[in-house]
Enzyme design. Structure first.
Site, PDB file in Angstrom:
ATOM      1  N   ASN A  10      15.339  79.518  -5.508  1.00  0.00           N
ATOM      2  CA  ASN A  10      15.868  79.489  -6.858  1.00  0.00           C
ATOM      3  C   ASN A  10      14.950  80.075  -7.939  1.00  0.00           C
ATOM      4  OD1 ASN A  10      16.707  78.656  -9.459  1.00  0.00           O
ATOM      5  ND2 ASN A  10      18.236  77.298  -8.604  1.00  0.00           N
ATOM      6  N   HIS A  13      13.648  79.503 -12.957  1.00  0.00           N
ATOM      7  CA  HIS A  13      12.521  78.932 -13.686  1.00  0.00           C
ATOM      8  C   HIS A  13      11.457  79.890 -14.017  1.00  0.00           C
ATOM      9  CE1 HIS A  13      14.583  75.143 -14.340  1.00  0.00           C
ATOM     10  NE2 HIS A  13      14.587  75.070 -13.087  1.00  0.00           N
ATOM     11  N   HIS A  46      21.303  80.379 -11.369  1.00  0.00           N
ATOM     12  CA  HIS A  46      22.427  79.295 -12.089  1.00  0.00           C
ATOM     13  C   HIS A  46      22.355  80.256 -13.334  1.00  0.00           C
ATOM     14  CE1 HIS A  46      23.370  75.174 -13.317  1.00  0.00           C
ATOM     15  NE2 HIS A  46      24.286  76.171 -13.724  1.00  0.00           N
ATOM     16  N   ARG A  48      23.711  79.565 -16.606  1.00  0.00           N
ATOM     17  CA  ARG A  48      24.285  78.434 -17.424  1.00  0.00           C
ATOM     18  C   ARG A  48      24.994  79.004 -18.556  1.00  0.00           C
ATOM     19  NH1 ARG A  48      21.743  73.087 -15.927  1.00  0.00           N
ATOM     20  NH2 ARG A  48      22.829  72.393 -17.930  1.00  0.00           N
ATOM     21  N   ARG A  52      20.540  79.320 -20.812  1.00  0.00           N
ATOM     22  CA  ARG A  52      18.972  78.913 -21.254  1.00  0.00           C
ATOM     23  C   ARG A  52      17.936  79.505 -20.370  1.00  0.00           C
ATOM     24  NH1 ARG A  52      18.934  72.583 -19.411  1.00  0.00           N
ATOM     25  NH2 ARG A  52      20.867  72.679 -20.609  1.00  0.00           N
ATOM     26  N   GLU A  73      25.171  80.360  -8.657  1.00  0.00           N
ATOM     27  CA  GLU A  73      25.343  78.936  -9.127  1.00  0.00           C
ATOM     28  C   GLU A  73      26.187  79.129 -10.561  1.00  0.00           C
ATOM     29  OE1 GLU A  73      22.657  75.696  -9.457  1.00  0.00           O
ATOM     30  OE2 GLU A  73      21.807  76.172  -7.680  1.00  0.00           O
ATOM     31  N   THR A 103      18.776  69.171 -16.241  1.00  0.00           N
ATOM     32  CA  THR A 103      19.039  69.924 -15.133  1.00  0.00           C
ATOM     33  C   THR A 103      20.249  69.541 -14.581  1.00  0.00           C
ATOM     34  OG1 THR A 103      18.082  70.472 -13.012  1.00  0.00           O
ATOM     35  CG2 THR A 103      17.454  68.249 -13.837  1.00  0.00           C
ATOM     36  N   THR A 104      20.748  69.854 -13.378  1.00  0.00           N
ATOM     37  CA  THR A 104      21.982  69.340 -13.027  1.00  0.00           C
ATOM     38  C   THR A 104      21.738  68.081 -12.407  1.00  0.00           C
ATOM     39  OG1 THR A 104      22.412  71.782 -12.245  1.00  0.00           O
ATOM     40  CG2 THR A 104      23.822  69.959 -11.430  1.00  0.00           C
ATOM     41  N   GLU A 154      27.035  71.723  -0.721  1.00  0.00           N
ATOM     42  CA  GLU A 154      25.798  71.419  -1.091  1.00  0.00           C
ATOM     43  C   GLU A 154      25.333  69.775  -1.569  1.00  0.00           C
ATOM     44  OE1 GLU A 154      23.322  74.709  -2.381  1.00  0.00           O
ATOM     45  OE2 GLU A 154      21.613  73.355  -3.360  1.00  0.00           O
ATOM     46  N   HIS A 197      18.061  70.187  -4.593  1.00  0.00           N
ATOM     47  CA  HIS A 197      17.348  69.776  -5.941  1.00  0.00           C
ATOM     48  C   HIS A 197      16.182  68.808  -5.958  1.00  0.00           C
ATOM     49  CE1 HIS A 197      17.923  68.564 -10.159  1.00  0.00           C
ATOM     50  NE2 HIS A 197      18.804  69.592 -10.100  1.00  0.00           N
ATOM     51  N   GLY A 219      13.757  75.546  -5.970  1.00  0.00           N
ATOM     52  CA  GLY A 219      13.379  76.348  -6.938  1.00  0.00           C
ATOM     53  C   GLY A 219      12.254  75.866  -7.807  1.00  0.00           C
ATOM     54  N   HIS A 220      12.332  74.714  -8.594  1.00  0.00           N
ATOM     55  CA  HIS A 220      11.451  74.471  -9.708  1.00  0.00           C
ATOM     56  C   HIS A 220      10.102  74.174  -8.926  1.00  0.00           C
ATOM     57  CE1 HIS A 220       9.855  71.390 -12.415  1.00  0.00           C
ATOM     58  NE2 HIS A 220      10.170  72.409 -13.502  1.00  0.00           N
TER      59      HIS A 220
END
Ligand code: PXP
Length: 247
Positions: A10, A13, A46, A48, A52, A73, A103-104, A154, A197, A219-220
């Protein structure tokens, strides 16, 4: 790769960092291509509602540049559905989205919204997208996901990772059991199972070891770790840990 556990990287970021200064760099597409070269099996982004991190132009550029599948996403809004139908990415992962969240935070409430979700998913599936629902490992939500026509679920690993880093190991292990049971249950319904996540080098192995799980989206942590070791080495190390857990 013969391994049956895919790694989706992902790149949201990278865009967060770019947008923090309103600059043209770092370019998420460059990161995605680097991730591809480092062995990512797919790229997740993603878009959003508030844009953002990833922006519409990033999705255009990713669709044009990637050779691995894009997992797009998005929240279940009609604006996002139209964007997905315009691009028809390999996969669409539907997530809950709240403006005020960092975040989600949770999984989708599929069970309470089955008619709308079924109508929402149908055109995406007909257009050839593999539709995935981001849900908690809860039998009610998994059953509902199957009923509304998702091909994939997921499972949300955020609580498991949070418990780990808070040192709440009994709760972490209980959450891991829930994820294992949920993955097996979803697979028994004929759903493909993904997870993600908050996963890190420290937390990935028990999730990668769940046989029903076929894809991890991370990702992060990878983007954060790339500050210290570079993105390709971070992806290689994650892949190594996933393979070791699987073996
Ligand atoms: N899977 C889903 C559905 C997500 O929403 C996210 C975060 O965008 C991830 C995986 C990746 O989470 P993280 O960035 O914490 O690795």
């Amino acid at each position: 790769m013969s391994n049956d556990l895919r790694l989706g990287v992902n790149i949201d970021h990278v865009a967060t960092l770019r947008n923090a200064r309103g600059s043209a760099y770092p370019d998420p597409v460059r990161a995605a291509k680097l991730a591809e070269d480092a062995g990512a099996d797919g790229i997740t982004a993603h878009l959003r509602e508030d844009r953002r991190h990833i922006k519409d132009d990033d999705i255009d550029a990713l669709m044009a540049a990637l050779t691995v599948p894009l997992n797009f996403e998005m929240a279940a809004t009609y604006e996002m559905q139209a964007i997905a139908l315009r691009h028809t990415p390999h996969a669409v992962c539907i997530v809950p989205e709240k403006r005020e969240e960092r975040t989600t935070e949770g999984g989708l409430e599929v069970a309470k919204d089955q008619n709308r979700m079924a109508d929402y998913i149908a055109p995406l599936a007909e257009a050839g997208c593999r539709v995935s629902l981001f849900v908690a490992a809860d039998e009610v939500q998994l059953d509902a996901s199957k009923r509304v026509g998702a091909a994939v679920v997921e499972l949300h690993t955020g609580a498991y990772c949070d418990y780990h880093y808070e040192g709440r190991f009994a709760e972490r292990d209980a959450e891991l059991d829930r994820l294992r049971d949920g993955a097996a249950f979803a697979q028994s319904l004929g759903l493909e199972v993904h997870a993600g996540h908050g996963l890190t080098f420290e937390t990935v192995a028990p999730i990668a070891a769940i046989p029903a799980v076929k894809e991890l989206n991370i990702g992060h942590f990878l983007i954060a770790e790339s500050v210290f070791m570079g993105l390709a080495p971070a992806i290689h190390e994650m892949r190594r840990l996933m393979d070791a857990a699987r073996a």
